[in-house]
Design a protein around this motif. Structure first.
Motif, PDB file in Angstrom:
ATOM      1  N   ALA A 386     -53.736  29.370 -23.883  1.00 24.58           N
ATOM      2  CA  ALA A 386     -54.996  29.479 -24.633  1.00 24.58           C
ATOM      3  C   ALA A 386     -55.575  28.103 -24.927  1.00 24.58           C
ATOM      4  O   ALA A 386     -56.783  27.871 -24.767  1.00 24.58           O
ATOM      5  CB  ALA A 386     -54.763  30.252 -25.935  1.00 24.58           C
ATOM      6  N   ALA A 387     -54.732  27.173 -25.367  1.00 25.27           N
ATOM      7  CA  ALA A 387     -55.207  25.819 -25.659  1.00 25.27           C
ATOM      8  C   ALA A 387     -55.747  25.149 -24.405  1.00 25.27           C
ATOM      9  O   ALA A 387     -56.784  24.473 -24.434  1.00 25.27           O
ATOM     10  CB  ALA A 387     -54.084  24.990 -26.265  1.00 25.27           C
ATOM     11  N   LYS A 388     -55.053  25.332 -23.276  1.00 31.17           N
ATOM     12  CA  LYS A 388     -55.522  24.728 -22.028  1.00 31.17           C
ATOM     13  C   LYS A 388     -56.855  25.329 -21.583  1.00 31.17           C
ATOM     14  O   LYS A 388     -57.724  24.623 -21.057  1.00 31.17           O
ATOM     15  CB  LYS A 388     -54.465  24.892 -20.937  1.00 31.17           C
ATOM     16  N   LEU A 389     -57.029  26.624 -21.796  1.00 32.68           N
ATOM     17  CA  LEU A 389     -58.311  27.255 -21.478  1.00 32.68           C
ATOM     18  C   LEU A 389     -59.434  26.653 -22.314  1.00 32.68           C
ATOM     19  O   LEU A 389     -60.516  26.338 -21.795  1.00 32.68           O
ATOM     20  CB  LEU A 389     -58.230  28.766 -21.730  1.00 32.68           C
ATOM     21  N   VAL A 390     -59.185  26.510 -23.597  1.00 38.24           N
ATOM     22  CA  VAL A 390     -60.194  25.964 -24.501  1.00 38.24           C
ATOM     23  C   VAL A 390     -60.546  24.526 -24.119  1.00 38.24           C
ATOM     24  O   VAL A 390     -61.721  24.158 -24.061  1.00 38.24           O
ATOM     25  CB  VAL A 390     -59.715  26.045 -25.966  1.00 38.24           C
TER      26      VAL A 390
END
Length: 400
Positions: A386-390
């Motif tokens: 999720a953090a990498k997507l953001v």
């Protein structure tokens, strides 16, 4: 696997997009493999909403199946908000829906034509691919395709920093470890399922129905230690019941709470568990049989020995995916233990787990347990999916 292959540990930071471009996200999910697709999408949508403060709409094409994963979901409602995520039915051809800042297409499900047509040039379009440990994933991660008026970016989850990472909520690894180290907490959870906490080997069994379930159950029954096998209600129940001699006319009538025994094996049928309770089950078991993508990753965060059954594909593509994962995850494992892991996985996908193969796996279980914990701990120090997507969408929004 050498520790360097999981790359350098780092502190994982929460990325807040609430005051930046890309605050509103639409996530699209077609349920193809019963619970795997929706399991990943529901976990990810909640994490984006809670940890990254995004406005998330989750479009699902089959709310009836989704309600198994999301118990409070009303399959008759076209839109409802649960746990800070707006859940909507899949758009019809005549529906006029204003696209969000980000359109997250999961597993190449294809965006609805009317939605795609309404997308503006500023809309950020990402296709979240299936997880794989194959080496080529890093080369294709984050690439874009310009076949339409809007660039479609391909985001590949993976096990190294060169990929999109693994889905992992904050503190899930630590919570699992707390449960795994606390007999009182384990006892409380087992009692909530009307189960007894004792010193028998605990195994959870979740697989596709074509797995060699009878040979596995037989190997467990003939093993040299007592085993409690927990089977959540799923499509494999007829095979389990048939092994224990249930009359063919009664194979589809197995109920939650039923128990079966054969020599050293005791099997208990569990209800279909919530995602939270399933995580707890994995954390307290000594061995977990998992399948597909969602339960596979949850088994890693449980940090207990597991045997993975990949989704069946043509041309033995699933075997290629399995071999790539085993080569990556267990590359630095003790040679004898590594062989037993590979042998057990090969037998599980080849339709026959023999008694010697199973016993060899059990003989190496202490080593496998230590190694699995070590690898899970290293993976938990990477930046999550999720953090990498953001982060990825933040960078894209600056370029638009």
């Amino acid at each position: 696997m050498k520790s360097s292959q999981f790359n350098t540990p780092r502190q994982v930071k929460q990325y807040d997009m609430s005051n930046k471009a890309g605050r509103r996200w639409d996530v699209f999910c077609r349920i193809v493999d019963n619970f795997g697709d929706i399991g990943v999408c529901w976990r990810l949508s909640q994490q984006l909403a809670h940890e990254h403060h995004l406005q998330v709409r989750l479009f699902i094409d089959n709310l009836a199946i989704a309600s198994k994963i999301i118990p409070s979901l009303n399959a008759e409602l076209p839109s409802q908000t649960i746990n800070s995520v707006e859940i909507c039915t899949w758009p019809n051809a005549d529906e006029d829906i204003k696209p969000a800042d980000v359109a997250l297409e999961t597993f190449s499900c294809e965006l609805p034509a009317t939605y795609l047509e309404a997308m503006q040039a500023s809309t950020l379009w990402v296709n979240l691919e299936y997880l794989s440990a194959e080496p080529w994933v890093a080369d294709f991660h984050a690439r874009g395709s310009n076949n339409t008026k809007i660039t479609r970016h391909f985001f590949f989850p993976g096990f190294t920093d060169a990929t999109g990472g693994l889905i992992r909520e904050t503190n899930i690894f630590q919570k699992n470890q707390k449960l795994a180290k606390s007999p009182p907490l384990q006892c409380d959870f087992l009692q909530s399922l009307n189960l007894v906490h004792d010193d028998a080997l605990k195994i959870s069994l979740f697989s596709y129905p074509h797995a060699p379930i009878p040979s596995l159950l037989n190997a467990m029954a003939e093993s040299n230690q007592r085993i409690h096998c927990y089977v959540p209600i799923s499509s494999i129940l007829p095979k389990v019941a048939k092994y224990f001699g249930v009359d063919s006319s009664q194979l589809n009538t197995i109920q939650t709470g039923e128990k079966f025994s054969q020599k050293n094996l005791n099997v208990t049928i569990l209800p279909f568990l919530s995602q939270s309770d399933y995580d707890k089950l994995l954390a307290i078991c000594d061995i977990n049989f998992v399948r597909g993508e969602d339960s596979w990753i949850r088994a890693i965060w449980a940090a207990k020995p597991f045997i993975w059954q990949p989704y069946l594909q043509t041309e033995n593509t699933h075997i290629t995916k399995l071999d790539a994962f085993l080569d990556l995850f267990y590359s630095s494992c003790d040679e004898t233990a590594r062989y037993s892991v590979s042998e057990a996985h090969s037998a599980w996908v080849a339709d026959n787990i023999t008694i010697p193969v199973w016993q060899n796996y059990l003989n190496n279980l202490p080593t496998i347990k230590r190694f699995t914990l070590q690898q899970a701990n290293q993976l938990a120090e990477q930046t999550d999916l999720a953090a990498k997507l953001v982060i990825f969408l933040q960078k894209l929004s600056v370029k638009v």
